[in-house]
Write a protein that holds these residues in place. Structure first.
Motif, PDB file in Angstrom:
ATOM      1  N   ASP A  66       0.633  -1.013   0.062  1.00 25.07           N
ATOM      2  CA  ASP A  66      -0.247  -0.062   0.240  1.00 25.07           C
ATOM      3  C   ASP A  66       0.801   1.090  -0.048  1.00 25.07           C
ATOM      4  N   HIS A  67       2.009   1.231   0.846  1.00 28.19           N
ATOM      5  CA  HIS A  67       2.722   2.684   0.711  1.00 28.19           C
ATOM      6  C   HIS A  67       3.648   2.611  -0.254  1.00 28.19           C
ATOM      7  N   ALA A  68       4.162   1.678  -0.863  1.00 27.01           N
ATOM      8  CA  ALA A  68       4.899   1.574  -2.291  1.00 27.01           C
ATOM      9  C   ALA A  68       3.936   2.024  -3.324  1.00 27.01           C
ATOM     10  N   ARG A  69       2.704   1.594  -3.478  1.00 28.25           N
ATOM     11  CA  ARG A  69       1.828   1.631  -4.547  1.00 28.25           C
ATOM     12  C   ARG A  69       1.471   3.406  -4.325  1.00 28.25           C
ATOM     13  N   SER A  70       1.186   3.939  -3.441  1.00 27.09           N
ATOM     14  CA  SER A  70       0.889   5.128  -3.037  1.00 27.09           C
ATOM     15  C   SER A  70       2.058   5.998  -3.295  1.00 27.09           C
ATOM     16  N   LEU A  71       3.158   5.635  -2.679  1.00 27.99           N
ATOM     17  CA  LEU A  71       4.203   6.599  -3.215  1.00 27.99           C
ATOM     18  C   LEU A  71       4.705   6.427  -4.612  1.00 27.99           C
ATOM     19  N   PHE A  72       4.845   5.380  -5.376  1.00 33.00           N
ATOM     20  CA  PHE A  72       5.163   5.295  -6.567  1.00 33.00           C
ATOM     21  C   PHE A  72       4.136   5.736  -7.634  1.00 33.00           C
ATOM     22  N   SER A  73       2.805   5.932  -7.301  1.00 36.88           N
ATOM     23  CA  SER A  73       1.869   6.590  -7.938  1.00 36.88           C
ATOM     24  C   SER A  73       2.037   7.925  -7.869  1.00 36.88           C
ATOM     25  N   ARG A  74       2.255   8.413  -6.715  1.00 39.78           N
ATOM     26  CA  ARG A  74       2.587   9.890  -6.585  1.00 39.78           C
ATOM     27  C   ARG A  74       3.672  10.374  -7.528  1.00 39.78           C
ATOM     28  N   LEU A  75       4.660   9.754  -7.267  1.00 44.24           N
ATOM     29  CA  LEU A  75       6.158   9.866  -8.178  1.00 44.24           C
ATOM     30  C   LEU A  75       5.828   9.415  -9.849  1.00 44.24           C
TER      31      LEU A  75
ATOM     32  N   PHE B 237       5.618   6.419 -11.022  1.00 47.07           N
ATOM     33  CA  PHE B 237       6.548   5.428 -11.539  1.00 47.07           C
ATOM     34  C   PHE B 237       5.856   4.202 -12.043  1.00 47.07           C
ATOM     35  N   SER B 238       5.045   4.154 -12.997  1.00 47.36           N
ATOM     36  CA  SER B 238       3.936   3.271 -13.395  1.00 47.36           C
ATOM     37  C   SER B 238       4.903   1.996 -13.839  1.00 47.36           C
ATOM     38  N   THR B 239       6.007   2.076 -14.605  1.00 46.70           N
ATOM     39  CA  THR B 239       6.683   0.727 -14.785  1.00 46.70           C
ATOM     40  C   THR B 239       6.935   0.050 -13.451  1.00 46.70           C
ATOM     41  N   LEU B 240       7.451   0.832 -12.485  1.00 47.26           N
ATOM     42  CA  LEU B 240       7.902   0.050 -11.318  1.00 47.26           C
ATOM     43  C   LEU B 240       6.798  -0.515 -10.419  1.00 47.26           C
ATOM     44  N   ILE B 241       5.303   0.203 -10.726  1.00 43.17           N
ATOM     45  CA  ILE B 241       4.360  -0.529 -10.132  1.00 43.17           C
ATOM     46  C   ILE B 241       3.960  -1.730 -10.662  1.00 43.17           C
TER      47      ILE B 241
ATOM     48  N   ARG C  40      -4.643   5.321 -14.987  1.00 44.55           N
ATOM     49  CA  ARG C  40      -3.964   6.363 -14.300  1.00 44.55           C
ATOM     50  C   ARG C  40      -4.673   6.847 -13.018  1.00 44.55           C
ATOM     51  N   TYR C  41      -5.618   6.992 -13.185  1.00 41.67           N
ATOM     52  CA  TYR C  41      -6.459   7.608 -11.901  1.00 41.67           C
ATOM     53  C   TYR C  41      -7.397   6.625 -11.119  1.00 41.67           C
ATOM     54  N   LEU C  42      -7.855   5.473 -11.849  1.00 41.46           N
ATOM     55  CA  LEU C  42      -8.416   4.523 -10.859  1.00 41.46           C
ATOM     56  C   LEU C  42      -7.622   3.329 -10.758  1.00 41.46           C
TER      57      LEU C  42
END
Length: 871
Positions: free
Chosen positions: A267-276, A278-282, A423-425
């Motif tokens: 959850d933390h990683a997804r939230s942080l990477f989405s804010r930054l 980093f879709s490929t890392l997600i 991107r948003y959902l």
């Protein structure tokens, strides 16, 4: 098998990633390239090594013991770039989210922490892998410790063990400290022994084994000079060895057991990477939500009701009861594809119809579509509104268009519903080329779910007013213009075809005569051979296949030979003939007999409108035949006239307003010829003495400043030296100092925020303002200066269009807006309405937005686009 520990030099990798990856910036302006590079390398090594324990070490800002013993240690390092500093806390947060441990301790460098943990790991029987971009760590290599050293930025790793160090240096890992003691290290400002480089130091160590052995046997060192250097600087050599030695006994409280890998906090990683962003890392980490995805099959399976034409009243009843409906009416070209999807009252409906049944659909739903009280929601509705307008059915009550909203949020991103859902959902919806009825209803459901998210984005960016008052009401205005179309004088078009063909033949004969041979003028290879081999003109630019003959090259060569000027005209004329003279006949709508261009509202990054099929904004008017082409465009209704309203120098007026330059503003307030005024200011002559040549040069400077022109570009445009062009630009900024301050401020704000804005807060994101590539960075800087000017001018004319359309509707006039080209609007009007129309157009444009200088509008009228004369 022994367990493995991975020790990462976080500082080293962050710096290397920052300098090795072009600047990445999130939409909110946060620089992210260093974080992304570090994480990419870290994930790669974790996969390759599969360690049981991981520690990522960082330096802290406090002075280390090395600086306390030698103040000049690392004193030559440049200050940390502004775009790098905020990435360190983000990097540490990301590492923690991946279940890894960050270690840091005041007074010690990351190397010392790694050395201490490596020693403890060896004592505990662990295999140790160190990942770093710093060769100092080579001294830590041992039987159970190896180093993965980053090369080519951070894209590759070179593996070093004891044998690899011996092969590269001819030394053991421990002897590398003595190497630094003798040769020093310029990167860390370790002095070593002056006059001794790495080659000499290596030879000494091969011969004697250690620094102390060298100093104890100076009489055996070959060469008096070398002996003297070593004797005079022996203490400096010992100090240098001490500075280069990694401390392996740091009082670090963190135990080995505390470094065991933990599962990522998804959850933390997804939230942080989405804010930054980093879709490929997600994707790489499998962090997409585990909730059911609305994949293509799910869209197709969405519950919906297929209606027959007779049942359309049910939808109208539900929509009126709710006061809202969501709809999709696919249109290709100027024809509906035969299906209509709707959502009302929480239910989905679809009706399919044959082309001949369109009238029945319109008859059944026309009153509902025209009902202002029923708010309409959709995604990319302009083609449908244009099609309906062509059938005489207005779509009123437009309340939301997701395509336009998403374009405003970020004009550089896709506006497709599927992409927005990802991107948003965070939902994976496969692209659908030709959606069927169920898929259309599924997409409409996504449109409804995306709306509050996009509204939040618009509100957060302070663009809701721009969306509500400008872009949304502009949609039906543009649709009406498309439906109205323009007339085409076919007889004159045929005459122009004859004239163009004759002129092309004249140009071909003249070009062949100057070349002394016949050749294919359209062939890049043959043209290059003629210009550079036969005529000996200097090549300007080379491509993979030979010398370039593009427009930029030919314009640079134009002063060198008459043939180049003729080739340029030949190219322009050929393009005009193919695109317009030959192409316009094929674009005439057989049902209306008119040309119906398509206006694009969500394409350009600046907010300007563009058009296609045909592109009426790109007819070259710099030479006479291009201007003459405008004669073929006439009012669609016989007996009517065109009224053209053109903003006078709007971009320069916007510049004066944004820059707050008093000299420039005063010139506009007085109604002076701004180009004459600039010539007088820059060239230091009275206004009365400004010649036409000086005015033309000043005009080039004025508009060059708006577009961020360089001295090279201005010199090429005016045919003067770069030095002279640079003097013109410098003279401009001296006289209009507010413009210079404005440009510097906009670039600085763009770097800080990641975007620039127009007067109505339209945003354009410019990540290349941080790019290490000079060419890309310079282009981004020019764009940063130009966008607020050009984008604000686009905002203003859009405001004027919306207000003019509202005035025409309110007064019930037959006059209509038919074309927009950059800074001008063209209306078609019955002669009896011209007087009132002029007043409405002038007022709508002149008062569209209040600038610190007047908005001046020039009015012209005439029977065709070319013959517009001032009234």
């Amino acid at each position: 098998m022994a367990e493995k520990i991975l020790l990462v030099d976080g500082n080293s990798l962050v710096f290397r990633a920052f300098h090795g990856i072009p600047g990445l910036v999130a939409r909110d302006g946060t620089p992210t390239n260093a974080v992304y590079g570090l994480l990419s390398m870290l994930l790669k090594v974790l996969k390759e090594e599969e360690p049981d324990y991981v520690a990522v070490a960082f330096d802290l800002a406090a002075p280390t013991f090395r600086q306390q013993s030698f103040a000049a240690y690392k004193a030559n390092r440049q200050a940390m770039p502004d775009q790098l500093a905020p990435q360190f806390p983000l990097a540490k947060e990301a590492i923690g989210a991946l279940g890894l441990t960050v270690v840091e301790l005041e007074g010690y460098e990351a190397d010392d922490l790694i050395g201490t943990i490596a020693r403890r790991a060896t004592e505990a029987g662990l295999e140790t892998v160190i990942v770093t971009g710093d060769k100092d760590s080579f001294q830590l290599i041992g039987p159970s410790t190896r180093v993965a050293y980053t090369v080519k930025g951070i894209s590759q790793l070179a593996r070093y063990d004891e044998a690899a160090v011996q092969e590269r240096y001819g030394l053991t890992p421990g002897q590398l400290i003595d190497l630094k003691g003798l040769a020093g290290d310029t990167s860390d400002n370790i002095p070593g022994v002056p006059g001794i480089g790495e080659k000499t130091a290596l030879k000494l160590l091969v011969d004697f084994g250690s620094l102390e052995a060298v100093l104890a046997n100076l009489d055996r060192v070959k060469g008096e000079r070398l002996q003297r250097l070593l004797k005079d600087h022996s203490e400096q050599a010992r100090l240098s060895r001490q500075l280069a030695t990694i401390d392996r006994a740091v009082p670090l409280a963190t135990s080995i057991s505390a470094l065991r890998r933990r599962p990522p906090d998804k959850d933390h990683a997804r939230s942080l990477f989405s804010r930054l962003e980093f879709s490929t890392l997600i994707d790489r980490l499998g962090l997409t939500p585990e909730a059911p995805q609305p994949a293509q099959t799910e869209l197709a399976g969405l519950a919906h009701t297929m209606l027959c034409l007779a049942d359309l009243g049910k939808v109208a009843e539900l929509a009126r009861g709710e006061g809202r409906m969501t709809l999709a009416l696919p249109v290709v070209g100027r024809a509906a594809v035969g299906s209509l999807a709707m959502r009302a009252g929480g239910e989905s409906f679809c009706v399919e119809f044959a082309p001949g049944d369109a009238g029945q659909v319109v008859a059944a739903l026309g009153p509902l579509l025209a009902d202002e009280a029923v708010r309409k929601v959709g995604h990319g509705l302009k083609p449908a509104i244009s099609w309906l307008a062509g059938l005489g059915v207005p779509l009123r009550g437009l309340d939301w268009d997701g395509a336009v909203a998403s374009y405003l949020v970020d004009p550089g991103q896709s506006t497709r519903v599927e992409d927005l859902a990802r991107r948003y959902l965070q939902e994976d919806v496969q692209p659908i080329k030709h959606p069927g009825p169920g898929q259309q209803c599924g997409l409409l459901e996504l449109v409804e779910r995306l709306r509050p998210v996009l509204e939040g984005e618009l509100s957060g960016a302070d663009m809701l007013w721009l969306y509500r008052e400008v872009e949304l009401p502009l949609i039906p205005v543009l649709a009406g213009m498309e439906a109205a179309g323009m007339g085409l004088d076919r007889a004159r078009l045929r005459e122009m075809n004859v004239a163009f063909t004759a002129r092309l033949e004249e140009l071909t004969q003249a070009i062949h005569g100057l070349a002394g041979m016949e050749f294919n003028i359209q062939s890049t290879r043959q043209l290059g051979e003629v210009l550079f081999a036969k005529l000996g003109l200097p090549p300007v630019k080379k491509t993979k296949t030979g010398y370039s003959t593009d427009a930029e090259v030919l314009e640079a060569l134009a002063p060198s030979h008459a043939i180049v000027r003729l080739i340029l005209e030949h190219r322009q004329l050929s393009k005009l003939k193919g695109t317009y003279v030959d192409g316009l006949e094929n674009l005439v709508d057989q049902a209306t007999g008119r040309i119906h261009t398509t206006f694009h509202q969500i394409v350009t990054a600046t907010g300007r409108l563009s058009s296609s099929d045909p592109n009426l904004q790109n007819i070259p008017v710099r030479f006479d035949l291009g201007r003459q082409l405008r004669r073929v465009f006439v009012p669609a209704t016989p007996g009517r006239l065109f009224l053209c309203a053109d903003y006078s120098q709007i971009e320069l007026r916007v510049l004066a307003h944004l820059a707050g330059d008093e000299v420039l503003q005063e010139a506009f307030r007085r109604g002076e010829d701004i180009h004459c005024r600039t010539a007088a200011e820059v060239f230091g002559v009275p206004m009365a003495s400004v010649t036409e040549e000086l005015r033309d040069r000043a005009k080039a400077v004025n508009f060059g400043i708006v577009y961020g022109i360089s001295d090279f570009g201005l010199s090429r445009n005016l045919g003067i030296s770069r030095r002279e062009a640079a003097e013109y630009i410098e003279g401009y900024f001296q006289r209009y100092s507010g413009v210079k301050r404005f440009a510097s401020r906009v670039i600085a704000e763009g770097r800080e925020r990641g975007y620039v804005t127009t007067i109505l807060n339209r945003r354009r994101y410019l990540p290349d303002l941080h790019n290490r590539n000079w060419t890309l960075r310079q282009f981004a800087e020019r764009t940063a200066v130009n966008t607020p000017i050009q984008g604000s001018a686009a905002d203003i004319i859009k405001l004027a269009m919306v207000r003019l359309a509202a005035e025409l509707k309110a007064k019930g006039l037959q006059s209509r807006l038919v074309l927009q080209v950059h800074d001008e609007l063209i209306c078609e009007a019955p002669p009896a309405e011209l007087g009132e129309l002029k007043e409405l157009v002038h007022r709508s444009m002149a008062t569209a937005f209040s600038l610190s200088v007047p908005l001046v509008v020039d009015l012209k009228q005439g029977p065709n686009w070319y013959e517009l004369t001032e009234e």
